[in-house]
Design a protein around this motif. Structure first.
Motif, PDB file in Angstrom:
ATOM      1  N   LEU A 139     -84.833 -14.607 -16.396  1.00 44.61           N
ATOM      2  CA  LEU A 139     -85.214 -13.452 -15.585  1.00 44.61           C
ATOM      3  C   LEU A 139     -85.664 -13.961 -14.229  1.00 44.61           C
ATOM      4  O   LEU A 139     -86.614 -14.752 -14.132  1.00 44.61           O
ATOM      5  CB  LEU A 139     -86.347 -12.654 -16.236  1.00 44.61           C
ATOM      6  N   HIS A 140     -84.980 -13.534 -13.155  1.00 40.81           N
ATOM      7  CA  HIS A 140     -85.237 -14.053 -11.823  1.00 40.81           C
ATOM      8  C   HIS A 140     -85.995 -13.054 -10.954  1.00 40.81           C
ATOM      9  O   HIS A 140     -85.877 -11.844 -11.140  1.00 40.81           O
ATOM     10  CB  HIS A 140     -83.915 -14.420 -11.136  1.00 40.81           C
ATOM     11  N   ARG A 141     -86.721 -13.587  -9.994  1.00 33.91           N
ATOM     12  CA  ARG A 141     -87.440 -12.740  -9.050  1.00 33.91           C
ATOM     13  C   ARG A 141     -86.463 -12.063  -8.077  1.00 33.91           C
ATOM     14  O   ARG A 141     -85.286 -12.400  -8.021  1.00 33.91           O
ATOM     15  CB  ARG A 141     -88.467 -13.567  -8.265  1.00 33.91           C
ATOM     16  N   GLY A 142     -86.986 -11.112  -7.293  1.00 33.75           N
ATOM     17  CA  GLY A 142     -86.154 -10.345  -6.373  1.00 33.75           C
ATOM     18  C   GLY A 142     -85.835 -11.085  -5.084  1.00 33.75           C
ATOM     19  O   GLY A 142     -86.117 -12.284  -4.931  1.00 33.75           O
ATOM     20  N   THR A 143     -85.244 -10.345  -4.135  1.00 33.84           N
ATOM     21  CA  THR A 143     -84.925 -10.885  -2.819  1.00 33.84           C
ATOM     22  C   THR A 143     -85.388  -9.903  -1.751  1.00 33.84           C
ATOM     23  O   THR A 143     -85.551  -8.706  -2.012  1.00 33.84           O
ATOM     24  CB  THR A 143     -83.404 -11.108  -2.641  1.00 33.84           C
ATOM     25  N   THR A 144     -85.531 -10.409  -0.541  1.00 35.24           N
ATOM     26  CA  THR A 144     -85.919  -9.538   0.566  1.00 35.24           C
ATOM     27  C   THR A 144     -84.757  -8.678   1.044  1.00 35.24           C
ATOM     28  O   THR A 144     -84.950  -7.773   1.863  1.00 35.24           O
ATOM     29  CB  THR A 144     -86.459 -10.368   1.741  1.00 35.24           C
ATOM     30  N   GLN A 145     -83.536  -8.951   0.567  1.00 33.66           N
ATOM     31  CA  GLN A 145     -82.411  -8.068   0.888  1.00 33.66           C
ATOM     32  C   GLN A 145     -82.551  -6.722   0.166  1.00 33.66           C
ATOM     33  O   GLN A 145     -81.872  -5.761   0.502  1.00 33.66           O
ATOM     34  CB  GLN A 145     -81.077  -8.717   0.492  1.00 33.66           C
ATOM     35  N   ASP A 146     -83.423  -6.657  -0.830  1.00 30.94           N
ATOM     36  CA  ASP A 146     -83.701  -5.426  -1.554  1.00 30.94           C
ATOM     37  C   ASP A 146     -85.199  -5.171  -1.416  1.00 30.94           C
ATOM     38  O   ASP A 146     -85.752  -5.332  -0.330  1.00 30.94           O
ATOM     39  CB  ASP A 146     -83.263  -5.564  -3.021  1.00 30.94           C
ATOM     40  N   GLN A 147     -85.872  -4.780  -2.491  1.00 27.30           N
ATOM     41  CA  GLN A 147     -87.301  -4.488  -2.421  1.00 27.30           C
ATOM     42  C   GLN A 147     -88.173  -5.691  -2.773  1.00 27.30           C
ATOM     43  O   GLN A 147     -89.390  -5.551  -2.910  1.00 27.30           O
ATOM     44  CB  GLN A 147     -87.631  -3.319  -3.358  1.00 27.30           C
ATOM     45  N   GLY A 148     -87.525  -6.857  -2.935  1.00 30.88           N
ATOM     46  CA  GLY A 148     -88.298  -8.054  -3.253  1.00 30.88           C
ATOM     47  C   GLY A 148     -88.849  -8.053  -4.655  1.00 30.88           C
ATOM     48  O   GLY A 148     -89.790  -8.790  -4.956  1.00 30.88           O
ATOM     49  N   LEU A 149     -88.255  -7.261  -5.541  1.00 37.70           N
ATOM     50  CA  LEU A 149     -88.823  -7.062  -6.868  1.00 37.70           C
ATOM     51  C   LEU A 149     -87.731  -6.972  -7.922  1.00 37.70           C
ATOM     52  O   LEU A 149     -86.761  -6.221  -7.767  1.00 37.70           O
ATOM     53  CB  LEU A 149     -89.649  -5.772  -6.895  1.00 37.70           C
ATOM     54  N   THR A 150     -87.891  -7.711  -9.003  1.00 41.38           N
ATOM     55  CA  THR A 150     -87.159  -7.489 -10.242  1.00 41.38           C
ATOM     56  C   THR A 150     -88.162  -6.910 -11.231  1.00 41.38           C
ATOM     57  O   THR A 150     -89.257  -7.448 -11.392  1.00 41.38           O
ATOM     58  CB  THR A 150     -86.572  -8.799 -10.799  1.00 41.38           C
ATOM     59  N   ARG A 151     -87.785  -5.817 -11.889  1.00 40.48           N
ATOM     60  CA  ARG A 151     -88.736  -5.169 -12.792  1.00 40.48           C
ATOM     61  C   ARG A 151     -88.094  -4.877 -14.137  1.00 40.48           C
ATOM     62  O   ARG A 151     -86.991  -4.340 -14.225  1.00 40.48           O
ATOM     63  CB  ARG A 151     -89.249  -3.862 -12.192  1.00 40.48           C
ATOM     64  N   VAL A 152     -88.811  -5.231 -15.190  1.00 41.72           N
ATOM     65  CA  VAL A 152     -88.427  -4.931 -16.565  1.00 41.72           C
ATOM     66  C   VAL A 152     -89.533  -4.075 -17.152  1.00 41.72           C
ATOM     67  O   VAL A 152     -90.716  -4.429 -17.048  1.00 41.72           O
ATOM     68  CB  VAL A 152     -88.231  -6.221 -17.389  1.00 41.72           C
ATOM     69  N   GLY A 153     -89.176  -2.954 -17.771  1.00 40.05           N
ATOM     70  CA  GLY A 153     -90.169  -2.014 -18.285  1.00 40.05           C
ATOM     71  C   GLY A 153     -90.812  -2.479 -19.578  1.00 40.05           C
ATOM     72  O   GLY A 153     -91.156  -3.652 -19.730  1.00 40.05           O
ATOM     73  N   SER A 154     -90.944  -1.576 -20.531  1.00 45.41           N
ATOM     74  CA  SER A 154     -91.666  -1.853 -21.769  1.00 45.41           C
ATOM     75  C   SER A 154     -90.789  -1.593 -22.984  1.00 45.41           C
ATOM     76  O   SER A 154     -89.811  -0.841 -22.921  1.00 45.41           O
ATOM     77  CB  SER A 154     -92.926  -0.981 -21.853  1.00 45.41           C
ATOM     78  N   ASP A 155     -91.149  -2.232 -24.086  1.00 47.46           N
ATOM     79  CA  ASP A 155     -90.499  -2.018 -25.385  1.00 47.46           C
ATOM     80  C   ASP A 155     -89.017  -2.378 -25.363  1.00 47.46           C
ATOM     81  O   ASP A 155     -88.198  -1.730 -26.018  1.00 47.46           O
ATOM     82  CB  ASP A 155     -90.682  -0.567 -25.830  1.00 47.46           C
ATOM     83  N   ASN A 156     -88.683  -3.427 -24.637  1.00 46.03           N
ATOM     84  CA  ASN A 156     -87.296  -3.878 -24.542  1.00 46.03           C
ATOM     85  C   ASN A 156     -87.064  -5.112 -25.409  1.00 46.03           C
ATOM     86  O   ASN A 156     -87.993  -5.869 -25.712  1.00 46.03           O
ATOM     87  CB  ASN A 156     -86.949  -4.223 -23.090  1.00 46.03           C
ATOM     88  N   LEU A 157     -85.805  -5.312 -25.789  1.00 46.21           N
ATOM     89  CA  LEU A 157     -85.394  -6.510 -26.513  1.00 46.21           C
ATOM     90  C   LEU A 157     -84.303  -7.201 -25.717  1.00 46.21           C
ATOM     91  O   LEU A 157     -83.213  -6.655 -25.547  1.00 46.21           O
ATOM     92  CB  LEU A 157     -84.877  -6.149 -27.907  1.00 46.21           C
TER      93      LEU A 157
END
Length: 256
Positions: free
Chosen positions: A92-110
């Motif tokens: 799982l990688h972090r975001g970039t400034t070309q977007d919102q600078g954010l990678t987000r994963v919610g809850s209760d995922n597999l």
């Protein structure tokens, strides 16, 4: 709770009951919530926020810098919600400034073995990524989506809630909510009826979604005309309203 061979940066913030296995590395600006278990040989870099009651298995790489060649080390983030299971070799990688600078994963995922969540992806809740499923950059996966083994999703695609992709699918367009796709390139093959039943959808709602699918894919209408027809049949049904909104806001067009 922290194995003596683990390396935890003094600037990391771990709840008192977080477990960290042998030889794991927790970097600076990492926050891990209560009840979480980090297995052996896990690497977590920051800035990364991990919520409560998560389980991360051995050899996972979480919060690493992304593979986008435009990324030049700018400060970006990864956020993970609660009660997720992240299995072996997941990345799982972090975001970039070309977007919102954010990678987000919610809850209760597999996230099963060898899955990949690239930079700037947004993953909702109750999502299953089966072994080898991979999301390219800027992908949005809405709630209750299942991607079967070795599904590949192209950059900037959206996968609507309750959608299902069959094994080895190559998704290069948006997948409407509740739709079942398979193949490479992925093609529509009806609605995810079984998944909707398991999640408590009423039979009349499932019939309405099935009718919307027929209008969209089997009626021969142009896309704009199909959207208008589906909207006219929504009648306050939340699932159909979400279906219409998804179609109206698609940026990459839909699998069709």
């Amino acid at each position: 709770m922290i194995h003596p061979t683990a390396i935890v940066d003094p600037q990391a913030r771990l709840a008192d009951d977080v477990e960290v296995g042998a030889y794991s590395i927790i970097g600076a600006d990492v926050e891990i919530g209560s009840g979480s278990v980090i297995g052996p040989h896990v690497v977590i870099h920051g800035p990364t926020r991990i919520g409560t009651d998560n389980r991360i298995y051995q050899f996972a790489s979480v919060g690493e810098a992304c593979q986008d060649l435009k990324y030049k080390g700018e400060p970006t983030r990864l956020e993970i919600g609660d009660r997720n299971t992240i299995r072996e070799y997941a990345t799982l990688h972090r975001g970039t400034t070309q977007d919102q600078g954010l990678t987000r994963v919610g809850s209760d995922n597999l996230l099963m073995v060898s899955t990949h969540v690239a930079h700037d992806c947004l993953v909702g809740d109750h999502v299953i990524l089966s072994n080898g499923a991979s999301l390219a950059g800027h992908v949005t996966v809405e709630d209750h989506v299942i991607l079967s083994g070795f599904t590949l999703v192209h950059q900037f695609c959206r996968i609507g809630q309750h959608a299902f992709a069959g094994m080895g699918s190559g998704v290069n367009r948006d997948v409407p909510p509740c739709t079942l796709v398979s193949g490479n390139p992925a093609q529509p093959h009806g609605i995810n009826s079984e998944g909707l039943k398991r999640r408590g959808f009423e039979p009349e709602t499932i019939r309405a979604i099935k009718n919307a699918y027929k209008i969209l894919y089997l009626s021969g209408r142009k896309l704009d005309d199909a959207i208008k027809e589906i909207a006219s049949t929504a009648n306050g049904i939340a699932a159909l309203e979400s279906f219409v909104s998804f179609l109206e806001n698609s940026q990459r067009s839909i699998v069709r």
